[in-house]
Scaffold this motif. Structure first.
Motif, mmCIF file in Angstrom:
data_model
loop_
_atom_site.group_PDB
_atom_site.id
_atom_site.type_symbol
_atom_site.label_atom_id
_atom_site.label_comp_id
_atom_site.label_asym_id
_atom_site.label_seq_id
_atom_site.Cartn_x
_atom_site.Cartn_y
_atom_site.Cartn_z
ATOM 1 N N GLU A 41 -0.120 15.947 3.311
ATOM 2 C CA GLU A 41 -0.763 14.934 4.316
ATOM 3 C C GLU A 41 -2.095 14.916 4.658
ATOM 4 O O GLU A 41 -2.686 13.854 4.517
ATOM 5 C CB GLU A 41 -0.179 15.196 5.673
ATOM 6 C CG GLU A 41 -0.469 14.062 6.732
ATOM 7 C CD GLU A 41 0.222 12.712 6.425
ATOM 8 O OE1 GLU A 41 -0.155 11.494 6.835
ATOM 9 O OE2 GLU A 41 1.278 12.725 5.405
ATOM 10 N N ALA A 42 -2.920 16.049 4.052
ATOM 11 C CA ALA A 42 -4.428 16.023 4.196
ATOM 12 C C ALA A 42 -5.004 15.101 2.829
ATOM 13 O O ALA A 42 -5.858 14.353 3.183
ATOM 14 C CB ALA A 42 -4.888 17.553 3.735
ATOM 15 N N PHE A 43 -4.161 15.152 1.802
ATOM 16 C CA PHE A 43 -4.414 14.215 0.841
ATOM 17 C C PHE A 43 -4.384 12.495 1.142
ATOM 18 O O PHE A 43 -5.162 11.989 0.691
ATOM 19 C CB PHE A 43 -3.736 14.611 -0.504
ATOM 20 C CG PHE A 43 -4.198 15.931 -1.264
ATOM 21 C CD1 PHE A 43 -5.324 15.681 -2.360
ATOM 22 C CD2 PHE A 43 -3.578 16.941 -0.714
ATOM 23 C CE1 PHE A 43 -5.555 17.031 -2.981
ATOM 24 C CE2 PHE A 43 -4.001 18.181 -1.439
ATOM 25 C CZ PHE A 43 -4.906 18.265 -2.556
ATOM 26 N N ARG A 44 -3.472 12.555 1.609
ATOM 27 C CA ARG A 44 -2.872 11.293 2.252
ATOM 28 C C ARG A 44 -4.046 10.483 3.186
ATOM 29 O O ARG A 44 -4.707 9.279 3.052
ATOM 30 C CB ARG A 44 -1.602 10.861 2.825
ATOM 31 C CG ARG A 44 -0.496 11.258 1.645
ATOM 32 C CD ARG A 44 0.814 10.872 1.925
ATOM 33 N NE ARG A 44 2.097 11.232 1.418
ATOM 34 C CZ ARG A 44 2.783 12.240 1.425
ATOM 35 N NH1 ARG A 44 2.355 13.001 2.425
ATOM 36 N NH2 ARG A 44 3.673 12.519 0.630
ATOM 37 N N LYS A 45 -4.217 11.309 4.052
ATOM 38 C CA LYS A 45 -5.311 11.042 5.182
ATOM 39 C C LYS A 45 -6.824 10.796 4.569
ATOM 40 O O LYS A 45 -7.310 9.845 4.813
ATOM 41 C CB LYS A 45 -5.328 11.927 6.204
ATOM 42 C CG LYS A 45 -4.072 12.223 7.383
ATOM 43 C CD LYS A 45 -4.387 13.013 8.343
ATOM 44 C CE LYS A 45 -3.022 12.835 9.062
ATOM 45 N NZ LYS A 45 -3.156 14.361 10.234
ATOM 46 N N ALA A 46 -6.981 11.535 3.349
ATOM 47 C CA ALA A 46 -8.331 11.445 2.709
ATOM 48 C C ALA A 46 -8.524 10.070 2.084
ATOM 49 O O ALA A 46 -9.513 9.348 2.028
ATOM 50 C CB ALA A 46 -8.682 12.561 2.073
ATOM 51 N N GLY A 47 -7.233 9.947 1.498
ATOM 52 C CA GLY A 47 -7.235 8.514 0.735
ATOM 53 C C GLY A 47 -7.342 7.334 1.456
ATOM 54 O O GLY A 47 -7.741 6.457 1.381
ATOM 55 N N GLU A 48 -6.514 7.523 2.615
ATOM 56 C CA GLU A 48 -6.421 6.362 3.588
ATOM 57 C C GLU A 48 -7.957 6.083 4.096
ATOM 58 O O GLU A 48 -8.347 4.911 4.104
ATOM 59 C CB GLU A 48 -5.655 6.541 4.810
ATOM 60 C CG GLU A 48 -4.263 6.648 4.526
ATOM 61 C CD GLU A 48 -3.607 7.038 5.745
ATOM 62 O OE1 GLU A 48 -4.162 7.310 6.831
ATOM 63 O OE2 GLU A 48 -2.234 7.075 5.778
ATOM 64 N N GLN A 49 -8.908 7.092 4.302
ATOM 65 C CA GLN A 49 -10.154 6.585 4.709
ATOM 66 C C GLN A 49 -11.299 6.837 3.522
ATOM 67 O O GLN A 49 -12.474 6.718 3.655
ATOM 68 C CB GLN A 49 -10.580 7.803 5.767
ATOM 69 C CG GLN A 49 -9.816 7.913 6.863
ATOM 70 C CD GLN A 49 -10.207 8.829 7.985
ATOM 71 O OE1 GLN A 49 -11.542 8.801 8.068
ATOM 72 N NE2 GLN A 49 -9.539 9.446 8.687
ATOM 73 N N GLY A 50 -10.758 6.675 2.364
ATOM 74 C CA GLY A 50 -11.897 6.452 1.208
ATOM 75 C C GLY A 50 -12.406 7.565 0.713
ATOM 76 O O GLY A 50 -13.501 7.499 0.353
ATOM 77 N N PHE A 51 -11.922 8.853 1.065
ATOM 78 C CA PHE A 51 -12.765 10.109 0.767
ATOM 79 C C PHE A 51 -12.088 10.851 -0.487
ATOM 80 O O PHE A 51 -12.579 11.974 -0.644
ATOM 81 C CB PHE A 51 -12.696 10.962 1.976
ATOM 82 C CG PHE A 51 -13.432 10.441 3.298
ATOM 83 C CD1 PHE A 51 -14.714 9.753 3.132
ATOM 84 C CD2 PHE A 51 -12.774 10.489 4.687
ATOM 85 C CE1 PHE A 51 -15.604 9.226 4.194
ATOM 86 C CE2 PHE A 51 -13.706 9.944 5.760
ATOM 87 C CZ PHE A 51 -14.703 9.233 5.471
ATOM 88 N N LEU A 52 -11.032 10.492 -0.954
ATOM 89 C CA LEU A 52 -10.255 11.003 -1.874
ATOM 90 C C LEU A 52 -10.793 10.927 -3.292
ATOM 91 O O LEU A 52 -11.291 11.944 -3.999
ATOM 92 C CB LEU A 52 -8.993 10.853 -1.994
ATOM 93 C CG LEU A 52 -7.969 11.948 -2.608
ATOM 94 C CD1 LEU A 52 -8.305 13.462 -2.263
ATOM 95 C CD2 LEU A 52 -6.623 11.845 -2.699
ATOM 96 N N MET A 53 -10.991 9.833 -3.722
ATOM 97 C CA MET A 53 -11.360 9.227 -5.020
ATOM 98 C C MET A 53 -12.536 7.998 -4.839
ATOM 99 O O MET A 53 -11.945 6.959 -4.585
ATOM 100 C CB MET A 53 -10.444 8.849 -6.068
ATOM 101 C CG MET A 53 -9.472 10.172 -6.487
ATOM 102 S SD MET A 53 -8.117 10.036 -7.489
ATOM 103 C CE MET A 53 -8.766 9.719 -9.015
#
Length: 392
Positions: A41-53
């Motif tokens: 879920e940490a990856f998904r939350k980062a992705g939702e807010q534009g912080f993953l890639m």
């Protein structure tokens, strides 16, 4: 205080990312360290807010900005929040770009959107039990069978090894005639013959899931081959300068954090009715470290700017990786010593930083390999002195 080169937009990004870490990541880190793996879920939350890639084009869900300073901010903030073993940069900036550098348009459309959103987690499998820094020594093979490759071999010490949904696997494609011909193969979760070992227990960075991977007659369709099936060695070399810059940025940020917690401790700690920081020995040790940290920050920031211009050499990246990781281990060692008995207790951040730091002199190429790279460059015929006598 050194003045650093970040845009106003990037400073806003730093503030937003810092808040994200405090809200979504920091409260869970102890649980993740105990279980040895970060919740997906940490990856998904980062992705939702534009912080993953950040770097992929908007059509894939990214911001479309390839400026490395965004990842530099992520690396620095993770270390300051003591969340460095989350390892989001491994997914985002170390592995993800392989899909755009060498992947087909079809592969990018198929995989990138879910990588950006955090639904698909990435890993790269190069290291083997008998092949680490020497990639030519790997034994994994991928034999061409017309419409597919047949992949066999074992990989070890693979970060994100348990969480990964898509693994880039390096394997020899012509082991008999040319052992330097290596291909990169996209192996998806659930592929028949793809198995994972148990999570490996480590000295530090305990929230980063690390595992052995096993490939037994795994059928890899031709559409899951990255680029040319014999050029993987070149592809891996192409990404090494940035990988070592990532290691340098993260290591130096970790060293800065270790220095700060040590300085704070020596201000508060009383010894013989005096602050530990009042003693000349303490001041001299921290003064030496402060000077080294500032000088290396200047060089790392310079390397980042050179990299943004596409001109970072393997040798300069090796220098940054070598010096920052060696300095990090020096800072955490001095930090534990100045903490005294408290430094040996996990309730103090310096203890965790000490154990997390040791692997930095090994991954992305050992310190000894970095010295080989730098040393060989000194003896090339085209090498020039630092001060060119013909300069005006």
């Amino acid at each position: 205080m050194l003045k650093r080169d970040f845009t106003a937009e990037q400073m806003m990004f730093r503030d937003a990312y810092r808040k994200f870490l405090q809200q979504e990541i920091v409260p869970n880190m102890e649980t993740w360290r105990e279980q040895g793996i970060v919740d997906r879920e940490a990856f998904r939350k980062a992705g939702e807010q534009g912080f993953l890639m950040v770097w992929p084009d908007e059509v894939f869900g990214g911001l479309g900005d390839d400026d490395f300073r965004f990842e530099q901010i992520i690396l620095e903030e993770n270390q300051y929040a003591l969340t460095g073993d989350w390892g989001s940069t491994l997914h985002s900036r170390l592995i993800g770009p392989y899909l755009t550098r060498f992947g087909s348009e079809e592969q990018q459309k198929r995989f990138l959107p879910k990588c950006v959103s955090g639904e698909t987690i990435l890993a790269i499998a190069m290291t083997e039990p008998d092949a680490g820094s020497d990639l030519a020594g790997m034994r994994a093979t991928a034999i061409d069978h017309g419409d597919h490759f047949l992949l066999n071999g074992n990989k070890t010490y693979i970060s994100n090894g348990i969480n990964a949904d898509l693994v880039i696997v390096a394997a020899k494609t012509d082991p008999t005639n040319d052992p330097r011909k290596i291909g990169l193969f996209l192996v998806e979760r659930g592929a028949e013959g793809f198995h994972r070992g148990a999570m490996l227990k480590k000295m530090g960075q305990k929230a980063q899931d690390t595992a052995e991977l096993f490939f037994e007659n795994v059928i890899v369709p031709k559409e899951n081959v990255l680029g040319d099936s014999s050029s993987g060695f070149i592809y891996l070399m192409e990404g090494l300068a940035e990988e070592r810059l990532i290691a340098a940025v993260g290591s130096l940020a970790m060293a800065q954090k270790a220095f700060d917690v040590t300085l704070e401790f020596t201000r508060d700690r009383k010894l013989f009715k005096r602050s530990l920081g009042d003693f000349q020995n303490t001041q001299f040790k921290l003064a030496d470290l402060r000077a080294e940290l500032d000088m290396q920050q200047v060089y790392v920031d310079h390397c980042v700017n050179v990299h943004r211009q596409g001109q970072l050499t393997a040798e300069d990246a090796a220098k940054a990786k070598l010096l920052t990781t060696e300095l990090l281990c020096k800072v955490v060692d001095e930090g534990v010593q100045l903490h005294g008995g408290a430094g040996y207790m996990d309730e103090y951040p310096i203890s965790r930083l000490y154990t997390d730091a040791r692997v930095t002199r090994i991954y992305a190429g050992t310190s000894e390999v970095m010295k080989l790279i730098i040393g060989r460059d000194l003896y090339r015929n085209e090498a020039v002195p630092f001060i060119d006598r013909d300069m005006p």
